[in-house]
Each structure stands twice: as structure tokens, then as C-alpha cells.
Design a protein around this motif. Structure first.
Motif, PDB file in Angstrom:
ATOM      1  N   VAL A   4       0.859  -1.180   0.000  1.00  0.00           N
ATOM      2  CA  VAL A   4       0.000   0.000   0.000  1.00  0.00           C
ATOM      3  C   VAL A   4       0.895   1.229   0.000  1.00  0.00           C
ATOM      4  N   ALA A  68      -2.689  -0.864  -3.587  1.00  0.00           N
ATOM      5  CA  ALA A  68      -3.625   0.201  -3.217  1.00  0.00           C
ATOM      6  C   ALA A  68      -2.844   1.477  -2.929  1.00  0.00           C
ATOM      7  N   LEU A 217     -10.751   0.910   1.435  1.00  0.00           N
ATOM      8  CA  LEU A 217      -9.755   0.077   0.767  1.00  0.00           C
ATOM      9  C   LEU A 217     -10.247  -1.356   0.599  1.00  0.00           C
TER      10      LEU A 217
END
Length: 302
Positions: A4, A68, A217
Motif C-alpha cells: 500500500v 492500493a 480500501l
């Protein structure tokens, strides 16, 4: 374990997001103007990349194998507004988001999701009405900034990235946000209502901001705007009385609007802006608020 990428990771909200991601097993990579400071401050970060968000695309190593992206970078709106301050508020959001999104355009493996910060300033003032995620945008300076900001984020959708804009309200937490600005006078016993006291305040506990970012998310059906505000907004007079009660301090010294304008200039218009913003879509999507009432939030923090 997912990679991430987080911008604004050393900030008030960003540091907590990085910690939460690390604790749930994700690999946190951070973008920062000051990588040395970020390395020192963020024990949860696997790697830190230097990035000037207004002028640069991301370094290639930062975009590799990203699952992400959480984009939280932006100049604080607090402080006296002058042309240079307003330019920094705008550029730090719009240009940084544009550069971030364009950095992924040529990457073969795109992130699955971009969660980009926005703000309830998107809506402008509500008066005694209320706003939800489907309400139209306002027309003042902050509303226009938020509109442009979200337009830049949504461009990631053109190459298949799911985009969520988290419209953040007045954040309550220690070490930043609204409480940092108001706590000292209240502790000294000189806190009071601002302006008429009738303006709505759409507050949120910082833990719920982090929770909503993680929720966005992880839930693939969520797209578009999510309001990060508690389900029970309050008027400024109620906020003042509740904070005074929790601190066991008097709240006898109101600050009239003209006094705020003398101290803050144009920023005072935002301080007394009435915004009754409800997290309708956020709750429908299944997010369960940890702190639904102001007293619960303040007692947890103070």
C-alpha cells in the motif's frame, strides 16, 4: 500481504493510517517531501520515497507492484488566508493528485484502488439543511478546490482503478486537527462559542477517519464519495458546552464573528460556516462508527 502506497504518511491522519495498515499485515510504502524525517517518524513503513508532489511524478520504484494507494497529502487550511496561502491549499491538493494519478498511467500493473482524501468543504454551507454524499457542490473557495481535487482523483478510473474520495469533516484527536486549535483556551477557562453558536459542526473522531479509509480500501463495492463525519453533528454551542463539561471548565467567553475576522481574515468565514453533513452512504456501505456522539469522542480523547 499487500503493498500500500501512502502519501501524507507523516501527517496527523496519515501516521495513524500507516500504523493501522501495518498492524493488519500490509506492507506500507510512504511518499514524503522529507524521506529522512519520515523514516525516523514512521516505524510502520517498509520504504520511503522522496517526492515533491506539486512538481514531480512518482519515482518508478514507488509505483511497482502497488495494490492500493492512499493519498492524504495537502497543505493545512488553518491560518490566515492570503493569496499565497490559498495557492498552497489548492496546488498541494490538485497538482499532487494529478501527478500521482499520471504516474500510474504508464504502469503495466495498476493499483486496484485509490482512496483520496477530500473534505466536507466540497458542499459549502448548509444553513439549517443537511448534506449527504449525493448533495451538490458549493461555490466558495474550498468547495471549488474540493471539486477540482476530486476530478483529478477520478481520472484514475479511466485506467481501471476503483476510486473513493473520503470527504473528511472536523477531525477530533490529540496531536492535530480541531482540538489542537481550541484546547488551550478551553483548558484556561476562556473558551466560548464562536460567532452565533448556531452553526452546525460535522465532527469525527480520528479513529473513525482511519477506520473509514481502511473500510474503503477493503470493500470493492465502494466507489465515489464517502462522508467521514460522525452520524450526530452538533451546533457550535453544544460543542462548546460539551467540551467545557468534559474538561470541567467554564465556557463564558463568546468570540463574535467580527473578532474572528480580525484574527483570521477570510479563514474566519470557514470557521463559522454551518455544515450539517451526514455519512449516509458510509453507513449504508456497512461502516460501524466507534464514536457516534460528541461526548463519547471527547471523553475517549480527554
Amino acid at each position: 500481504m499487500a503493498k500500500v502506497l501512502v502519501s501524507g504518511g507523516t501527517g496527523f491522519i496519515g501516521g495513524r493510517v500507516c500504523t493501522a495498515l501495518h498492524e493488519q499485515g500490509d506492507t506500507v510504502h510512504v511518499l514524503s517531501r522529507n524521506p529522512t524525517r519520515a523514516h525516523t517518524k514512521l516505524k510502520s513503513a517498509r520504504a520511503v520515497y522522496g517526492w515533491n508532489p506539486e512538481t514531480e511524478k512518482l519515482p518508478s520504484e514507488a509505483t511497482s507492484d502497488v495494490k492500493a494507494v492512499v493519498h492524504l497529502a495537502g497543505e493545512t487550511i488553518a491560518g490566515r488566508w492570503n493569496p499565497d496561502k490559498k495557492r498552497r491549499i489548492r496546488d498541494s491538493r490538485i497538482l499532487s493528485t494529478r501527478n500521482l494519478v499520471e504516474s500510474f498511467a504508464g504502469v503495466s500493473t495498476k493499483p486496484d484502488v485509490l482512496v483520496c482524501a477530500s473534505a466536507i468543504g466540497y458542499y459549502g454551507g448548509s444553513g439549517d439543511d443537511h448534506f449527504t454524499e449525493v448533495s451538490p457542490a458549493g461555490t466558495d473557495f474550498l468547495a471549488k478546490v474540493c471539486q477540482e481535487w476530486e476530478i483529478e482523483a477520478q481520472k484514475a478510473g479511466e485506467f481501471g482503478v476503483r476510486v473513493v474520495m473520503v470527504r473528511i469533516g472536523l477531525v477530533l484527536g490529540l496531536g492535530g486537527g480541531l482540538l489542537t486549535q481550541v484546547l488551550t483556551p478551553f483548558k484556561m477557562g476562556v473558551g466560548g462559542i464562536l460567532g452565533s453558536g448556531r452553526q452546525w459542526m460535522s465532527w469525527i473522531h480520528v479513529d473513525d477517519v482511519v477506520g473509514i479509509v481502511i473500510h474503503a480500501l477493503e470493500n470493492e463495492e465502494i466507489r465515489g464519495p464517502l462522508n467521514a463525519t460522525a452520524p450526530v453533528p452538533v451546533r457550535n454551542v453544544e460543542f462548546t458546552k460539551t467540551l467545557g463539561s468534559v474538561l470541567r471548565r467554564p465556557t463564558l467567553f463568546p468570540v463574535p464573528t467580527f473578532g474572528l475576522k480580525l484574527m483570521m481574515g477570510e479563514f474566519a468565514d470557514f470557521v463559522v460556516l454551518s455544515q450539517n453533513v451526514l455519512p449516509e452512504k458510509t453507513e449504508v456501505s456497512g461502516y460501524d462508527f466507534r464514536h457516534r456522539t460528541l461526548e463519547s469522542a471527547l471523553r475517549d480523547l480527554l
